[in-house]
Design an enzyme around this catalytic site. Structure first.
Site, PDB file in Angstrom:
ATOM      1  N   TYR A 137       0.837  -1.206   0.000  1.00 33.76           N
ATOM      2  CA  TYR A 137       0.000   0.000   0.000  1.00 33.76           C
ATOM      3  C   TYR A 137       0.866   1.248   0.000  1.00 33.76           C
ATOM      4  O   TYR A 137       0.631   2.184  -0.777  1.00 33.76           O
ATOM      5  CB  TYR A 137      -0.928  -0.022   1.219  1.00 33.76           C
ATOM      6  CG  TYR A 137      -1.739   1.243   1.373  1.00 33.76           C
ATOM      7  CD1 TYR A 137      -2.646   1.625   0.400  1.00 33.76           C
ATOM      8  CD2 TYR A 137      -1.591   2.049   2.501  1.00 33.76           C
ATOM      9  CE1 TYR A 137      -3.386   2.794   0.536  1.00 33.76           C
ATOM     10  CE2 TYR A 137      -2.330   3.206   2.647  1.00 33.76           C
ATOM     11  CZ  TYR A 137      -3.227   3.575   1.665  1.00 33.76           C
ATOM     12  OH  TYR A 137      -3.962   4.729   1.796  1.00 33.76           O
ATOM     13  N   ARG A 209      -2.327   7.381  17.469  1.00 33.33           N
ATOM     14  CA  ARG A 209      -2.758   7.815  16.143  1.00 33.33           C
ATOM     15  C   ARG A 209      -3.137   9.292  16.190  1.00 33.33           C
ATOM     16  O   ARG A 209      -3.659   9.790  17.182  1.00 33.33           O
ATOM     17  CB  ARG A 209      -3.979   7.008  15.658  1.00 33.33           C
ATOM     18  CG  ARG A 209      -3.711   5.524  15.434  1.00 33.33           C
ATOM     19  CD  ARG A 209      -2.840   5.297  14.221  1.00 33.33           C
ATOM     20  NE  ARG A 209      -2.599   3.875  13.962  1.00 33.33           N
ATOM     21  CZ  ARG A 209      -1.573   3.195  14.440  1.00 33.33           C
ATOM     22  NH1 ARG A 209      -0.684   3.809  15.228  1.00 33.33           N
ATOM     23  NH2 ARG A 209      -1.408   1.922  14.136  1.00 33.33           N
TER      24      ARG A 209
END
Length: 307
Positions: A137, A209
């Site tokens: 990816y 995150r």
């Protein structure tokens, strides 16, 4: 951006549908193009024109003022399961859309990239730091950025802005539920905790995150087009929260006390930490995130409070 004709590829997906609906609400003529592999037309408002097509097709509706190219196989797992399809969609699909847009006289392209190419970083990541392709990816998104660099250098009348997304969320009360296992962890964990189920956290839950609300991402995408930007830009808040903190916040909002389950990290090259340095984009457009994560978690949990 108003009174413009706009194409959003991946327009029935999570971010794409939020963008398409917002642009249409602001008076634009919006085409949402999607093959419904990852998106659903049910996400779209009635005033958005839906076109079922693939970004690898010929004769795409690129006779527009701006293209927002969000179509992609958008996770590591998808590229591991479908490596050749992922490369075709993420790189060849990008080239196909840009070539058709350029041929139709469109000069503004804003496209999706990813922050995962920074690897694990606890300090804010500027765009000029070293990046790496640790997964298929990552490689496909870096390939997309390199092609955009070529187009920027080779064609003076074409601007391409690559937006490196961080951890974009909205919750199942928005347009994210159809993503299932690919939905943001905030959305998945909130739904699980509301059902009394323990979310599974990899490692010890200390990974962090940069959680960015989709409404802030949508504003950023529009600003990139309005300013005719070229190059790559981070689109994140600059603040990070751990999964443990996020689970505690969900429990606080829901009034629950569901403990997570911890399991070993099952994959190589796992990204433990992300944090954006969005100063380049801020200086170019004045963009600032408007949704604090505490308020965002409350919004994600709100549908479960009504019952």
């Amino acid at each position: 951006m108003n009174d413009s004709r706009v194409l959003v590829t991946g327009g029935a997906g999570f971010i794409g549908s939020n963008l398409a609906n917002s642009l249409a609400a602001d008076g634009n003529d919006v085409i949402a193009l999607d093959n419904e592999f990852l998106g659903t037309r049910e996400n779209l408002a009635d005033d958005v024109e839906f076109v079922e097509a693939d970004v690898l097709d010929d004769d795409l509706p690129t006779d527009v003022d701006a293209v927002f190219h969000l179509a992609a196989l958008s996770s590591r797992q998808m590229l591991e399961e479908h490596p050749r399809q992922g490369a075709r969609v993420n790189i060849e699909g990008f080239v196909n859309v840009v070539e058709q847009a350029r041929a139709d006289g469109c000069e503004t392209v804003v496209y999706a990239s990813t922050s995962s190419i920074y690897g694990s970083q606890t300090e804010p990541c500027p765009e000029d730091m070293d990046v790496e392709a640790s997964t298929g990816y990552d490689a496909s998104m870096m390939g997309r950025e390199r092609y955009a660099e070529y187009y920027d250098d080779f064609y003076d009348d074409l601007s391409l802005a690559g937006m490196r997304f961080f951890s974009v969320y909205q919750g199942y009360g928005g347009n994210e539920e159809h993503k299932g296992e690919y939905a943001n962890t905030v959305s998945q964990f909130a739904a699980q905790i509301a059902r009394g189920e323990s979310p599974v956290l990899w490692g010890d839950g200390s990974q962090t995150r940069d959680f960015t609300h989709v409404s802030d991402v949508v504003r950023g995408l529009v600003l990139a087009a309005d300013h005719g930007l070229s190059g790559v830009y981070n689109l994140g808040t600059g603040e990070s929260y751990s999964f443990n903190e996020m689970v505690d916040m969900i429990n606080d909002v829901l009034g629950t006390d569901v403990e997570p389950v911890y399991e070993p990290v099952p994959i190589e090259n796992y990204v433990y930490h992300t944090k954006a340095d969005a100063s380049k984009f801020r200086e170019a457009t004045g963009w600032e995130p408007e949704v604090d994560f505490t308020d965002g978690v409350r919004e994600v949990c709100e549908p479960y409070l009504d019952g």
